[in-house]
Design a protein around this motif. Structure first.
Motif, PDB file in Angstrom:
ATOM      1  N   LYS A  29       1.229  -1.074 -12.931  1.00 40.40           N
ATOM      2  CA  LYS A  29      -0.067  -0.540 -13.371  1.00 40.40           C
ATOM      3  C   LYS A  29      -0.734   0.248 -12.255  1.00 40.40           C
ATOM      4  O   LYS A  29      -1.278   1.331 -12.479  1.00 40.40           O
ATOM      5  N   LEU A  30      -0.697  -0.290 -11.024  1.00 41.41           N
ATOM      6  CA  LEU A  30      -1.295   0.408  -9.889  1.00 41.41           C
ATOM      7  C   LEU A  30      -0.602   1.744  -9.606  1.00 41.41           C
ATOM      8  O   LEU A  30      -1.236   2.695  -9.170  1.00 41.41           O
ATOM      9  N   PHE A  31       0.698   1.805  -9.844  1.00 38.46           N
ATOM     10  CA  PHE A  31       1.460   3.020  -9.585  1.00 38.46           C
ATOM     11  C   PHE A  31       1.411   4.001 -10.751  1.00 38.46           C
ATOM     12  O   PHE A  31       2.015   5.058 -10.707  1.00 38.46           O
ATOM     13  N   GLY A  32       0.699   3.655 -11.810  1.00 34.71           N
ATOM     14  CA  GLY A  32       0.516   4.576 -12.913  1.00 34.71           C
ATOM     15  C   GLY A  32       1.646   4.636 -13.920  1.00 34.71           C
ATOM     16  O   GLY A  32       1.743   5.588 -14.695  1.00 34.71           O
ATOM     17  N   PRO A  34       3.598   3.846 -17.370  1.00 35.82           N
ATOM     18  CA  PRO A  34       3.070   3.590 -18.713  1.00 35.82           C
ATOM     19  C   PRO A  34       3.145   2.101 -19.061  1.00 35.82           C
ATOM     20  O   PRO A  34       4.003   1.379 -18.571  1.00 35.82           O
ATOM     21  N   GLU A  35       2.226   1.665 -19.898  1.00 33.04           N
ATOM     22  CA  GLU A  35       2.174   0.260 -20.315  1.00 33.04           C
ATOM     23  C   GLU A  35       3.480  -0.198 -20.962  1.00 33.04           C
ATOM     24  O   GLU A  35       3.821  -1.371 -20.916  1.00 33.04           O
ATOM     25  N   ASN A  57       3.765   7.694  -7.048  1.00 31.38           N
ATOM     26  CA  ASN A  57       2.810   7.875  -8.129  1.00 31.38           C
ATOM     27  C   ASN A  57       2.723   9.364  -8.427  1.00 31.38           C
ATOM     28  O   ASN A  57       2.261  10.151  -7.603  1.00 31.38           O
ATOM     29  N   ILE A  59       0.879  11.100 -10.403  1.00 26.82           N
ATOM     30  CA  ILE A  59      -0.479  11.652 -10.437  1.00 26.82           C
ATOM     31  C   ILE A  59      -0.957  11.975  -9.022  1.00 26.82           C
ATOM     32  O   ILE A  59      -1.497  13.059  -8.764  1.00 26.82           O
ATOM     33  N   VAL A  60      -0.742  11.057  -8.096  1.00 27.72           N
ATOM     34  CA  VAL A  60      -1.170  11.278  -6.710  1.00 27.72           C
ATOM     35  C   VAL A  60      -0.400  12.443  -6.102  1.00 27.72           C
ATOM     36  O   VAL A  60      -0.990  13.326  -5.463  1.00 27.72           O
ATOM     37  N   ARG A  63      -1.683  15.778  -7.439  1.00 27.41           N
ATOM     38  CA  ARG A  63      -2.999  16.150  -6.890  1.00 27.41           C
ATOM     39  C   ARG A  63      -2.873  16.633  -5.449  1.00 27.41           C
ATOM     40  O   ARG A  63      -3.534  17.599  -5.051  1.00 27.41           O
TER      41      ARG A  63
END
Length: 75
Positions: A29-32, A34-35, A57, A59-60, A63
């Motif tokens: 979850k912290l690393f993004g 999916p559930e 990650n 997303i990170v 960015r």
């Protein structure tokens, strides 16, 4: 090695003033991730930790790449 015995997380008071390792599900979850993501049942707990630790990650990273490209293009 990491113990394969599951940790009882129903009573977190037992960890008062002690360190507790994140569960692989919590790290995902912290690393993004999916559930719906899960490891195959034949992957050991220790190997799950290693695989998560070697992941990035997305997303990170995206960015950071955007910021770097923005800074580079503005020169």
């Amino acid at each position: 090695p990491i113990a394969d015995a599951p940790i009882n997380r129903s009573d977190m008071v037992q960890y008062s003033r002690r360190l507790r390792r994140f569960a692989p599900e919590e790290l995902l979850k912290l690393f993004g991730f999916p559930e719906t993501f899960s490891f195959p049942s034949n992957i050991s707990l220790e190997h799950q930790y290693k695989l998560i630790g070697n992941s990035v990650n997305v997303i990170v990273v995206s960015r950071v790449a955007e910021e770097l490209l923005s800074a580079w293009c503005s020169k």
